[in-house]
Every structure is written in C-alpha cells, then in structure tokens.
Design a protein around this motif. Structure first.
Motif, PDB file in Angstrom:
ATOM      1  N   ARG A 187       0.830  -1.200   0.000  1.00  0.00           N
ATOM      2  CA  ARG A 187       0.000   0.000   0.000  1.00  0.00           C
ATOM      3  C   ARG A 187       0.868   1.255   0.000  1.00  0.00           C
ATOM      4  N   PRO A 188       0.409   2.306  -0.685  1.00  0.00           N
ATOM      5  CA  PRO A 188       1.241   3.498  -0.830  1.00  0.00           C
ATOM      6  C   PRO A 188       1.469   4.253   0.476  1.00  0.00           C
ATOM      7  N   ALA A 189       0.522   4.181   1.400  1.00  0.00           N
ATOM      8  CA  ALA A 189       0.665   4.870   2.686  1.00  0.00           C
ATOM      9  C   ALA A 189       0.659   3.845   3.812  1.00  0.00           C
ATOM     10  N   LYS A 190       1.549   4.033   4.755  1.00  0.00           N
ATOM     11  CA  LYS A 190       1.692   3.096   5.864  1.00  0.00           C
ATOM     12  C   LYS A 190       1.554   3.838   7.191  1.00  0.00           C
ATOM     13  N   PRO A 191       1.046   3.173   8.203  1.00  0.00           N
ATOM     14  CA  PRO A 191       0.850   3.848   9.483  1.00  0.00           C
ATOM     15  C   PRO A 191       2.152   4.085  10.231  1.00  0.00           C
ATOM     16  N   THR A 192       2.112   5.060  11.101  1.00  0.00           N
ATOM     17  CA  THR A 192       3.185   5.328  12.048  1.00  0.00           C
ATOM     18  C   THR A 192       2.642   5.017  13.434  1.00  0.00           C
ATOM     19  N   PHE A 193       3.496   4.497  14.298  1.00  0.00           N
ATOM     20  CA  PHE A 193       3.049   4.059  15.615  1.00  0.00           C
ATOM     21  C   PHE A 193       3.727   4.868  16.719  1.00  0.00           C
ATOM     22  N   PHE A 194       2.935   5.180  17.742  1.00  0.00           N
ATOM     23  CA  PHE A 194       3.426   5.953  18.872  1.00  0.00           C
ATOM     24  C   PHE A 194       2.989   5.280  20.172  1.00  0.00           C
TER      25      PHE A 194
END
Length: 292
Positions: free
Chosen positions: A37-44
């Motif tokens: 997928r072109p956009a991936k999540p960021t995790f905090f």
C-alpha cells in the motif's frame, strides 16, 4: 441441565477463542497488510508510571484529526478499513488507539474499567496532531461512552462526535446466560486476556454508565448517533435514551432497521460520507436511513 450447560459452555469457549483469533492480527500480519500500500501507518506510545497508550496514525499530522475508539474486545486495527482509504487519510490525520488495557496499551494486570480515566488518557492521542484544529471523534460499542466522556471533558478539542452502536443506558445493559461464567478464574484461563478484560468492563459498565448519566447535560459538541435495529449486543432502545438525554442539543439520530452491531463495516460508505460532511468536505450521497 448442568451437563448440558457445561457442554454448551465448552462449545462457547471454543467458539469465542476461534472467532477472536480470526479477528486478531500480529505485527507480521500488519506489516504484510500494508506492504503493497502506498501509505503506511506510524506508531506511537504515550506512557507514564501508571498508564500506557498505543496509537496508530496515518495521514499528515497537519490535517484535522480523526480519532477512532474501539469497543470490547478490540484493537486499533479494527478500523483498518479507514486506514486503507486514501480519501480519508488525504483529508484527516487518522489516530486509532488501543484502549487502556487492550493490545499494546497494556501496563500491569489491572483492568482499566473507568470510562473517565480511559477518556482522559485517550485524549493524549490528540497531542500527536499539529493542525491546531478540533477532532472528529468516533467511538463504537463500548468505545462510545468513552468517546462521549472525552467530548464532555475537552469540548474545545472536538468538532463532531460520532457514537455508533452505543450502550449508553445503564438500564439496558445486556447480559447473557454465559456472562457469569466469564468471571470465573478457571474459565478465564482458557480465554485471551482481551476477552477477560471485556468481561471486567462488562461487569462494571452499569455502574460506570450510571456515573455518566448526570453528565450528558455537559455535552456541548454536535453529535451523530447511529443504531441498528438488529443489533443483538446493544439494545436498540439505547437510541431512545440518547434522544431523552440530548434533547435540545445539536444531535442527529440515525436508525438503521436492518443493521446489526458492526455498522462501521456494514455501512462503511455511509459512515465515511457522514464523517466527510461533518468535517466540511463534500462527499457522495448518503444511503437512505431513518434520521431526525
């Protein structure tokens, strides 16, 4: 009768464990999901001495925030459909949390069943956004009272509130014949900790909703409530309770006669359209429903 109940309980345990495994995702599965997928999540992770909050994010943090709060049991990836939607993450900074105690928001063994405490802690997720704009906040099932309490506590941080398939009336909390078994330690040994946490929430929920009841007058943000007529987990009469408590407030009530509990899946297009509209974006026409 005891033999029959024991047999039924065994079948239930197997069923619950199997169904829950099908809904769970590990880190590898999540990476594989987003690999192409072109956009991936960021995790905090936001943490202090007593609590921990895990947040998955997608979209620019300078866009208006869309905060998603899951039910019980659940996890941030219960909203994976929204994370995959380029129209949404190009217009919102999507923030989906693991509620305290669930997923990677676990710290210690004690269940966090306080609606107020959960709302206070989940509000920290909004600090990850740098748009300076108030959020669209969406809670479903057991996440709905938490979302509502967050909006009561921090009205300046919320533009619009969505409450979907919401157990709000303490007199309408549903219990089933097998509910009492989930409180027994020998039974809990066979269940995933998320199911045990959901049971702990279940048995404190009536008390928590009663504490919340006099606070509905403090809800001063626009709210949209959606309820299915065939929801076997949440009594549809909860919508009538909401109408009473929110009389005279900027509230919209949408009743879907044929919908079950999982409205964000079965009516995903409708939910998406409403979110875009309440945020001020144009969107496709909303499918028909009973609303007033």
């Amino acid at each position: 009768m005891k033999v029959i109940n024991s047999f039924l309980l065994l079948l239930l345990l197997v069923s619950l464990s199997g169904c829950f495994r099908r809904w769970r995702m590990n880190d590898r599965q999540i990476r594989e999901h987003f690999a192409s997928r072109p956009a991936k999540p960021t995790f905090f992770t936001v943490e202090n001495d007593s609590l921990k909050l895990f947040v998955a994010s997608i979209g620019s943090d300078t866009l208006p925030p869309l905060l998603l709060i899951h039910g019980a049991p659940g996890s941030w990836y219960g909203y994976l459909r929204m994370f995959d939607d380029s129209l949404l993450y190009s217009r919102f900074h999507i923030l989906s949390v693991d509620r305290p105690g669930y997923g990677k928001s676990r710290k210690g063994r004690k269940a966090i069943t306080s609606i107020t405490q959960q709302a206070q802690w989940i509000a920290h997720a909004l600090n990850l956004n740098h748009s300076g704009k108030p959020a669209i906040v969406l809670g479903r099932s057991f996440g709905s009272p938490v979302a509502a309490r967050l909006a009561m506590l921090y009205p300046s941080r919320v533009k619009h509130l969505f409450l979907i398939a919401s157990p709000l009336d303490p007199e309408k909390e549903k219990f089933f014949w097998f509910s009492k078994w989930g409180k027994m330690p020998p039974i809990q040994l066979f269940l995933h900790r998320h199911l045990n946490l959901a049971t702990a929430e279940k048995y404190t929920h009536v008390r928590e909703l009663r504490q919340l009841e006099p606070m509905w007058s403090k809800l001063d943000v626009p709210v949209t409530l959606m309820q299915g007529g065939k929801d076997w987990l949440v009594d549809p009469a909860n919508l009538d309770f909401a109408r009473q408590k929110l009389a005279g407030k900027p509230a919209e009530f949408i009743f879907l006669p044929e919908a079950g509990h999982l409205i964000t899946n079965s009516h995903a297009g409708m939910v998406k359209s409403l979110i875009l509209q309440k945020a001020g974006y144009t969107s496709p026409p909303i499918e028909s429903a009973s609303a007033n």
